[in-house]
Design an enzyme around this catalytic site. Structure first.
Site, PDB file in Angstrom:
ATOM      1  N   CYS A   1      -2.200   9.525   2.465  1.00 52.74           N
ATOM      2  CA  CYS A   1      -1.722   8.927   1.205  1.00 52.74           C
ATOM      3  C   CYS A   1      -2.657   9.238   0.037  1.00 52.74           C
ATOM      4  CB  CYS A   1      -1.573   7.429   1.369  1.00 52.74           C
ATOM      5  SG  CYS A   1      -3.082   6.624   1.927  1.00 52.74           S
TER       6      CYS A   1
ATOM      7  N   GLU B   1       0.885  -1.178   0.000  1.00 55.44           N
ATOM      8  CA  GLU B   1       0.000   0.000   0.000  1.00 55.44           C
ATOM      9  C   GLU B   1       0.913   1.214   0.000  1.00 55.44           C
ATOM     10  OE1 GLU B   1      -3.299   0.143  -0.113  1.00 55.44           O
ATOM     11  OE2 GLU B   1      -3.742  -1.989   0.042  1.00 55.44           O
TER      12      GLU B   1
HETATM   13  P1  NAD Z   1       8.135   4.680   5.141  1.00 56.04           P
HETATM   14  O1  NAD Z   1       8.183   3.853   3.915  1.00 56.04           O
HETATM   15  O2  NAD Z   1       9.262   5.571   5.442  1.00 56.04           O
HETATM   16  O3  NAD Z   1       7.952   3.764   6.444  1.00 56.04           O
HETATM   17  C1  NAD Z   1       6.936   2.778   6.548  1.00 56.04           C
HETATM   18  C2  NAD Z   1       7.413   1.667   7.450  1.00 56.04           C
HETATM   19  O4  NAD Z   1       8.548   1.049   6.848  1.00 56.04           O
HETATM   20  C3  NAD Z   1       7.837   2.111   8.851  1.00 56.04           C
HETATM   21  O5  NAD Z   1       7.381   1.171   9.788  1.00 56.04           O
HETATM   22  C4  NAD Z   1       9.356   2.099   8.761  1.00 56.04           C
HETATM   23  O6  NAD Z   1       9.993   1.816   9.987  1.00 56.04           O
HETATM   24  C5  NAD Z   1       9.612   0.980   7.775  1.00 56.04           C
HETATM   25  N1  NAD Z   1      10.890   1.133   7.059  1.00 56.04           N
HETATM   26  C6  NAD Z   1      11.582   2.280   6.808  1.00 56.04           C
HETATM   27  N2  NAD Z   1      12.704   2.006   6.119  1.00 56.04           N
HETATM   28  C7  NAD Z   1      12.730   0.673   5.917  1.00 56.04           C
HETATM   29  C8  NAD Z   1      13.629  -0.217   5.291  1.00 56.04           C
HETATM   30  N3  NAD Z   1      14.741   0.233   4.706  1.00 56.04           N
HETATM   31  N4  NAD Z   1      13.337  -1.514   5.266  1.00 56.04           N
HETATM   32  C9  NAD Z   1      12.197  -1.962   5.829  1.00 56.04           C
HETATM   33  N5  NAD Z   1      11.308  -1.186   6.460  1.00 56.04           N
HETATM   34  C10 NAD Z   1      11.569   0.117   6.513  1.00 56.04           C
HETATM   35  O7  NAD Z   1       6.741   5.463   5.039  1.00 56.04           O
HETATM   36  P2  NAD Z   1       6.167   6.532   6.050  1.00 56.04           P
HETATM   37  O8  NAD Z   1       6.983   7.759   5.967  1.00 56.04           O
HETATM   38  O9  NAD Z   1       5.925   5.907   7.390  1.00 56.04           O
HETATM   39  O10 NAD Z   1       4.712   6.785   5.396  1.00 56.04           O
HETATM   40  C11 NAD Z   1       4.540   7.690   4.364  1.00 56.04           C
HETATM   41  C12 NAD Z   1       4.334   6.997   3.041  1.00 56.04           C
HETATM   42  O11 NAD Z   1       3.362   5.984   3.175  1.00 56.04           O
HETATM   43  C13 NAD Z   1       3.795   7.953   1.996  1.00 56.04           C
HETATM   44  O12 NAD Z   1       4.450   7.704   0.767  1.00 56.04           O
HETATM   45  C14 NAD Z   1       2.319   7.562   1.890  1.00 56.04           C
HETATM   46  O13 NAD Z   1       1.740   7.862   0.640  1.00 56.04           O
HETATM   47  C15 NAD Z   1       2.375   6.105   2.128  1.00 56.04           C
HETATM   48  N6  NAD Z   1       1.104   5.622   2.659  1.00 56.04           N
HETATM   49  C16 NAD Z   1       0.339   4.818   1.884  1.00 56.04           C
HETATM   50  C17 NAD Z   1      -0.893   4.377   2.354  1.00 56.04           C
HETATM   51  C18 NAD Z   1      -1.784   3.488   1.556  1.00 56.04           C
HETATM   52  O14 NAD Z   1      -2.767   3.013   2.100  1.00 56.04           O
HETATM   53  N7  NAD Z   1      -1.494   3.232   0.294  1.00 56.04           N
HETATM   54  C19 NAD Z   1      -1.318   4.759   3.619  1.00 56.04           C
HETATM   55  C20 NAD Z   1      -0.505   5.583   4.378  1.00 56.04           C
HETATM   56  C21 NAD Z   1       0.709   5.999   3.902  1.00 56.04           C
END
Ligand code: NAD
Length: 459
Positions: free
Chosen positions: A244, A210
């Site tokens: 998002c 997502e």
């Molecule tokens: P992110 O990708 O930075 O982090 C998401 C999760 O991934 C966190 O738990 C983080 O600890 C983990 N993570 C970070 N780096 C990682 C790595 N190298 N390997 C594995 N895991 C890792 O995202 P964010 O900043 O928390 O959220 C914002 C993003 O999420 C935006 O792009 C938004 O559009 C998207 N989003 C999408 C939806 C949806 O339903 N499609 C919903 C909410 C947010």
């Protein structure tokens, strides 16, 4: 890290014990989870408010309320959803009774983001448990208070061999990803989504991603501009613009642009007052890093409203930008903050030039009363999902699948789609023994024409 391996081993053993296959057991835990969440309602509002000043009503609407409605739905329907489903038999396998058996995948990993830290942690966990899996959740490290509360709730309700929240940053997520999972459900950024997909590919683990992207919002000259401005301002600045599926940018018909901008400014002021920093209804940016990232988008941008930045308080005012170039910083990445660029169009070609500049978005919104135009937009562009004449609300109907396409993600969930996501549909034929047509058996001599006719007749 040893403790992570230990928990995963205990979850594998628990799944293999077949205990999660009992629908009665799943229901006991889901009801206990519901009661625990109800008892923590005020604590949930407080945690979100401490994390980024999220207003109580927004937390109810987009976190607590949605989680409760998913729990109620699943508790009501679980027996029906998890039963083997009888399917019409094919005459070619006659005599038979055909079924789809609903099989849990096994050990599930859920990785959640910070922007809806309660909803986007719990919704996949609930559906994974409902489908009969064990779960390890890695909540976001950026929402300390909410992630701690989510962890406490799971610890109170579930033995760790069944469901467990493991807190930590990217290092912990990386460690978790080295393990072999039966399903991975990830919500977050496109760049981390690619890392998840690579880790999943190593073990051929099925994955839901997502993700995000730049979601356009088109406004033509046939709509009530004031109503459009009200709805857009609400959806854009809800959660401080950190949604998002928030409209990332506007494409408005040139002849109504000025009037639309006036309504937008009026609505923002009506919602948050002359100084939104003082409004209890306007959240903060999650942390300094993101505040600086968004502030950077405002450098040299043609700001026509708002634009105030207070880095020390992670505050960025609701801001409108007039006609930034497609090459500018604000149009290069998903904004994920309270900045709304306004672009204009004269013809459908202009819309096309803008939208096709980006990857397939998670959402697309069209404000128009022109049915031909609406159908043209809906059928021309690929996007995860959308709304005509409003924003965000497709997320709230559990009968609609939710998910991205292309770079905005893969897989769907919400309601029964969520249950199905964590379920393997196992095709089963129970063959009747009371007759056994011999056509398929050797010797084949002389049977081909008859078989061909049967295929033609029954297909
Ligand atoms: P992110 O990708 O930075 O982090 C998401 C999760 O991934 C966190 O738990 C983080 O600890 C983990 N993570 C970070 N780096 C990682 C790595 N190298 N390997 C594995 N895991 C890792 O995202 P964010 O900043 O928390 O959220 C914002 C993003 O999420 C935006 O792009 C938004 O559009 C998207 N989003 C999408 C939806 C949806 O339903 N499609 C919903 C909410 C947010």
């Amino acid at each position: 890290m040893d403790s992570i391996s230990h928990i995963i081993l205990s979850q594998k053993a628990f799944f293999n014990s077949q205990k999660t296959k009992s629908v009665a057991t799943r229901l006991i835990y889901l009801k206990a989870l519901k009661n625990e969440i109800i008892s923590k309602e005020q604590a949930i509002y407080d945690a979100l408010n401490k994390d980024f000043k999220k207003p109580e009503l927004e937390t109810f609407l987009s976190e607590y309320g949605l989680v409760m409605s998913q729990l109620n739905l699943v508790i009501k329907n679980l027996k029906k959803w998890s039963k083997p489903k009888r399917i019409k038999s094919s005459i070619l396998t006659f005599p038979s009774k055909d079924y789809i058996y609903k099989e849990p995948y096994g050990n599930v990993l859920v990785i959640a983001p910070w922007n809806y830290p309660f909803l986007l942690a719990f919704e996949p966990v609930i559906m994974a448990i409902a489908a009969g899996n064990t779960v390890i959740l890695k909540p976001s490290e950026l929402t300390k208070h909410t992630s701690q509360l989510v962890t406490d709730i799971l610890t109170t309700v579930f033995p760790e061999a069944y469901a467990k929240s493991i807190q930590g940053d990217a290092n912990v997520a990386t460690e978790l990803l080295t393990q072999k999972w039966d399903y991975i459900f990830f919500t977050g950024s496109v760049s981390v989504g690619k890392i998840i997909a690579q880790a999943a590919a190593k073990h051929l683990t099925p994955v839901t991603l997502e993700l995000g992207g730049k979601s356009p919002c088109i406004v033509d000259d046939t709509v009530n501009l004031k109503l459009a401005a009200t709805r857009i301002a609400w959806g854009k600045f809800f959660n401080g613009g950190q949604t998002c599926i928030a409209p990332d940018y506007i494409i408005v018909k040139r002849n109504v642009k000025q009037a639309f901008m006036v309504f937008l400014k009026d609505e923002i002021t009506r919602f948050y007052g002359e100084n939104p920093k003082e409004s209890v209804d306007f959240p903060r940016i999650i942390n300094t890093k993101n505040t600086l990232r968004i502030a950077n988008m405002l450098k040299d941008a043609p700001v026509v409203f708002g634009g105030t930045i207070d880095e020390t308080n992670n505050y960025i005012a609701p801001t409108l930008i007039d006609e930034p170039s497609l090459e500018s910083e604000v149009m290069n990445n998903e904004i994920f903050g309270p900045i709304l660029p306004i672009l204009t169009y004269d013809t459908e070609k202009d819309i096309d030039r803008i939208i096709t500049n980006f990857e397939k978005p998670l959402a697309l919104y069209t404000f128009s009363n022109n049915k031909t135009f609406v159908e043209y937009i809906l059928n021309t562009y690929s996007f995860g999902g959308g709304v005509v004449n409003d924003v965000l609300i497709h997320f709230g109907n559990h009968r609609l699948p939710f998910g991205g396409v292309g770079a905005s993600g893969m897989g769907i969930y919400h309601g029964k789609y969520g249950f199905d996501t964590f379920t393997h549909s196992k095709a089963i034929i129970k063959r009747g023994n009371w007759m056994d047509p011999s056509l398929r058996y050797p010797p084949y001599n002389g049977k081909r024409n008859l078989i061909k006719k049967l295929f033609k007749f029954f297909s």
